[in-house]
Scaffold this active site. Structure first.
Site, PDB file in Angstrom:
ATOM      1  N   GLN A  96      34.070  44.930  36.305  1.00  0.00           N
ATOM      2  CA  GLN A  96      33.740  46.212  35.233  1.00  0.00           C
ATOM      3  C   GLN A  96      34.834  46.197  34.194  1.00  0.00           C
ATOM      4  OE1 GLN A  96      31.478  49.256  36.698  1.00  0.00           O
ATOM      5  NE2 GLN A  96      31.580  49.921  34.774  1.00  0.00           N
ATOM      6  N   PHE A  97      34.717  45.552  33.072  1.00  0.00           N
ATOM      7  CA  PHE A  97      35.678  45.562  31.898  1.00  0.00           C
ATOM      8  C   PHE A  97      35.745  46.814  31.273  1.00  0.00           C
ATOM      9  CE2 PHE A  97      31.729  44.772  29.433  1.00  0.00           C
ATOM     10  CZ  PHE A  97      32.050  45.495  28.317  1.00  0.00           C
ATOM     11  N   THR A  98      34.782  47.761  31.448  1.00  0.00           N
ATOM     12  CA  THR A  98      34.680  48.930  30.652  1.00  0.00           C
ATOM     13  C   THR A  98      35.639  50.086  31.425  1.00  0.00           C
ATOM     14  OG1 THR A  98      32.898  49.864  32.218  1.00  0.00           O
ATOM     15  CG2 THR A  98      32.405  49.010  29.964  1.00  0.00           C
TER      16      THR A  98
END
Length: 169
Positions: A96-98
């Site tokens: 989850q890069f966010t």
């Protein structure tokens, strides 16, 4: 002098890079991609993992050990005193890069601190391998970069954030 130290600590926190995970204690969770269930568990953790360019093998090892040994399941006295190993739970890890969104300026988040796929994919795969090794059994995953539907029933709710470069938080 105290002001200078506080200012230095603030600046270091703002520019320090770290692997970040969000742990959600669940009674069940699943990851579905294109209508097919990729992973599902009952009691355990759904872990969201975000990586930055500066993350190291030491960050992965420290975070994997912390995750598996964290005592956030209730014992017989209703005290958070048991680890996922103690309760025989399972883990799903989703990239989850966010998690590294910068939202201070403007209304559109920036993801400049998040590692690009050429760096993040090997870090994610190594993290999954390390958690599996420490846990002593395979862990479920999502698929890096895929559009995933993640379902969970948060048990508690218990949700914990861990940053590898801020181990005292």
């Amino acid at each position: 002098m105290a002001f200078v130290l506080t200012l230095v600590n603030f600046v270091v926190k703002c520019i320090s890079y770290s692997m970040r995970i969000i742990i959600q204690r669940v009674s069940e969770a699943s990851v579905t991609i294109n209508g097919a269930v990729k992973s599902s568990i009952k009691k355990g953790y759904l872990v969201l993992a975000g990586f930055e360019d500066a993350d190291t093998p030491e960050d992965i090892e420290w975070t994997a050990n912390k995750l598996v040994n964290l005592r956030i399941f209730d014992d017989e006295n209703d005290q958070m005193n048991l680890s996922i190993k103690d309760v025989g739970g399972d883990i799903i890890i989703v990239s989850q890069f966010t998690l590294h969104a910068l939202t201070r300026k403007g209304n559109r988040p920036s993801f400049i601190k998040a590692a690009k796929p050429d760096i993040a994919i090997p870090l994610y795969e190594k993290f999954v391998q390390q958690v599996s090794a420490v846990l002593g059994k395979p862990v479920g995953t999502g698929e890096f970069g895929a559009d995933m539907q993640v379902a969970l029933i948060n048990d508690g709710p218990v949700t914990i954030q861990i940053d590898s470069k801020n181990p005292n938080t």
